[in-house]
Write a protein that holds these residues in place. Structure first.
Motif: not given
Ligand code: SF4
Ligand code: ATP
Ligand code: MG
Lengths: 338, 313
Positions: A254, A296, A298-299, A302, A304-305, A309, A314, A327-329
């Motif tokens: 993402p 993560c 970036f959570a 993000c 998609f979080a 996350c 991840p 990335c988990w998603e």
């Molecule tokens: S793991 Fe992927 S979906 Fe989850 S917060 Fe990080 S970037 Fe976003």
């Protein structure tokens, strides 16, 4: 672990930290990547994500008063650099691995002539007399297409324009035929036309010399035009890595998608200042690096979080064909429109 | 560069003219009548008037000034009221000890201060830095004459390695000359050493944080080359400035030092001349000191241009 054939540089789980008044800054927090011989690798990411610190760590130029490589391994031609003696390290710098810095206006010594600054590198590493080194400096200035190179040898940096100084930096960095050239945002400070010329020059010289290049930038446009493979960094971590076409065809992280959306459209590329705007259009703030980030990084920004996350970091997932992403998603990201 | 130096030399002329003007009027308006002093304690009014006429002091002030300036331009500073010797001769006899002492003090100070400052900056905040800078603070705090007596006590009295005081001209041989200068130079130099070491450290620290030092290190250059060429050359301008101020202070300070160490230089000549109101000699001395400072200033300015190519000349 055996040395993969063809890799000149292997960075594993690099962690570089600084002691500051606010606590320990984890500027680089477990980054790994390889550089093949003759390859051009891009490292991209927003300001402060640890690109320069990664580069300085490879050359072991992290200021020792405040910073240190806390963990990880850096292998150059199979030789471990993190534990190499300082004298041996000095013989590598400027000779086998050299570096070009972000700021051409301040990276050259104002009181020494251009000729001296190039020639001293040659004298240091090639064990040749000054006269021969100056001749080499002249050849290099000529090679980076500085007009009237003979006269320029005796000029001081303040007599040159920014673009010319960066050419001098390139001439200096390549004067001892290094195997690896680390270019840390070599064109960020230059205006667009000069940027293109300098990048073109670097690629041409690379063809001639076979030097592998690590090109650090926050500009995905530059990455698309010049590199073969890309590492995307976020908050001191690698979040995605892919061959350049794959990354632009199907960005899987993402954050990478956010960066792509932030690329200025080509028709509005040259703004009034003549420079590309920095990539800061992704909403939200980069996390503070003084606190350990549990999940993560970036959570908070993000779209998609999920609950997981913020808790579990991840792992890097192999998405096939040299494409990895943390990335988990990733499946949901892949399924959504970029 | 030569044109620049010549231009700067000419630029010193107005400064010297102002000094000359100042000197002339300062002494004309100072209390005490030179003619009365020269004529003696119990001279008659006629005798004093005669002396005044002989010296030209009865002429209009403006005329006196132009006569004086014209003579000065020909290198004639007049005649001492007491010894009847030419002032230029009196001064030139005393120049050697003062110049020797100033230069040797400066040498002691700079030769120690710069390596100390460089090492302290290189090892900033480490033990060496703390030790060295601690000594520098001590040196700065200790008055020169206290150190002088300590040095004299040990080196001259206890161990009898060096003379207690006095001066031997260089014409009498190098060692006797040097021997006499060591203690005064060290005693005087320590303060300047501390001052120059501190500015060297500060200036080097600032330079060592610059991008071009990182570039030099990225070339794998030897530490001494990075420190002594890449850094020190950039750090030099403030250091040279402080050295210049040091020389100016030293020139003013000779009066005391020459008295403490019994050195027959310009400082002692000044004391004698002032006490006796020997006006022509005092005038000559002030001019010589002023010229020396202007010259030092000029040399410092020119050295900036040598050290830093960005300074336009
Ligand atoms: S793991 Fe992927 S979906 Fe989850 S917060 Fe990080 S970037 Fe976003
Ligand atoms: N000497 C230092 N002391 C303390 N923190 C530092 C130091 N150098 C870098 N950092 C921190 O490390 C992090 C990464 O910095 P780095 O310079 O690598 O970023 P970057 O990705 O190169 O950014 P930019 O695009 O602005 O050059 C930042 O948060 C920065 O504040
Ligand atoms: Mg950077």
């Amino acid at each position: 672990m055996s040395v993969a054939v063809g890799n000149i540089l292997e960075v594993r789980n690099l962690q570089t930290q600084f002691n500051t008044l606010d606590g320990v800054v984890r500027a680089v927090d477990g980054v790994s990547f390889d550089l093949a011989r003759g390859e051009t690798l891009g490292i991209v990411g927003e300001s402060g994500c640890g690109k320069s610190v990664t580069a300085l760590s490879i050359l072991r130029l992290i200021p020792p008063e405040t910073g240190r490589i806390a963990a990880g391994s850096i292998k150059f031609e199979g030789e471990e650099l993190t534990t190499l003696g300082e004298e041996a390290m000095k013989r590598l710098r400027g000779h086998r691995i050299s570096m070009i810095f972000q700021e051409p206006m301040t990276s050259l010594n104002p009181v020494l002539t251009v000729g001296t600054q190039i020639a001293e590198n040659v004298v240091r590493h090639m064990a040749v007399p000054w006269r021969a080194a100056r001749e080499r400096a002249f050849e290099m200035l000529d090679l980076v297409r500085i007009a009237d190179a003979r006269r320029r040898l005796d000029e001081y940096p303040h007599q040159l324009s920014g673009g010319m100084r960066q050419r001098v930096m390139i001439a200096m960095a390549l004067s001892c035929d290094p195997q690896v050239l680390i270019a840390d945002e070599p064109t960020t400070a230059l205006d667009v036309t000069i940027q293109a010329q300098i990048l073109q020059l670097m690629l041409e010289l690379k063809e001639k010399t076979g030097t592998a290049i690590v090109l650090i930038t926050h500009d995905l446009g530059v990455v698309a035009e010049t590199t073969e493979r890309v590492v995307v960094m976020y908050a001191g971590r690698k979040v995605e890595e892919a061959p350049v076409e794959a990354l632009f065809d199907e960005p899987l992280h993402p954050y990478t998608r956010g960066l792509m959306r932030a690329i200025p459209r080509l028709d509005v590329e040259a703004d009034a200042a003549g420079t590309r705007p920095r990539l800061q259009e992704i909403p939200g703030l980069v996390p503070r690096l003084t606190q350990p980030i549990p999940g993560c990084a970036f959570a908070p920004r993000c779209g998609f979080a999920t609950g997981r996350c913020a808790v579990d970091p991840p792992p890097l997932i192999d998405a096939g064909a040299g494409h990895t992403v943390a990335c988990w998603e990733v499946e949901r990201v892949r399924a959504s429109a970029p | 560069m030569t044109a620049y130096i010549v231009r700067r030399l000419f630029a010193t002329l107005p400064v010297m003219a102002v000094v000359a003007l100042f000197v002339f009027f300062l002494l004309r308006f100072a209390p005490g009548d030179p003619a009365a002093i020269i004529a003696g304690e119990d001279a008659t009014a006629e005798a004093i008037a005669a002396v005044r006429a002989k010296l030209g002091l009865d002429r209009p002030m403006v005329e006196q000034f132009f006569v004086w300036i014209l003579q000065l331009a020909q290198g004639d500073m007049g005649v001492s009221i007491f010894s009847n010797l030419a002032v230029t001769r009196l001064i030139s006899q005393r120049v050697e000890p003062t110049v020797a002492l100033t230069l040797s003090t400066l040498f002691v100070a700079v030769a120690l201060a710069i390596p100390i400052g460089v090492v302290a900056a290189w090892k900033a905040r480490k033990l060496v830095d703390r030790l060295v800078m601690g000594f520098a603070v001590l040196g700065f705090a200790m008055p020169g004459f206290v150190l002088a007596y300590i040095l004299i006590y040990f080196f001259a009295v206890q161990w009898q390695l060096l003379p207690v005081q006095g001066y031997r001209p260089i014409g009498e041989g190098l060692w006797p000359f040097v021997e006499c200068l060591i203690l005064p130079s060290v005693a005087l130099g320590v303060t300047y050493m501390a001052l120059i070491a501190r500015i060297t450290r500060a200036s080097m620290l600032e330079v060592l944080a610059q991008d071009y030092i990182r570039t030099a290190n990225a070339k794998g250059l030897a530490t001494d080359r990075v420190l002594l060429l890449h850094a020190l050359k950039n750090a030099a301008v403030p250091i040279i400035t402080v050295i210049g101020i040091g020389i100016a202070l030293l020139i003013s300070g000779v009066v005391i030092t020459e008295t403490v160490f019994n050195i027959p230089g310009l400082g002692r000549l000044t004391v004698d001349a002032v006490l006796k109101r020997d006006y022509p000699v005092v005038q000559g001395l002030i001019l010589v000191f002023a010229a020396a400072k202007v010259l030092v200033n000029l040399i410092i300015d020119i050295s900036y241009a040598f050290l830093d190519p960005r300074i336009r000349y």
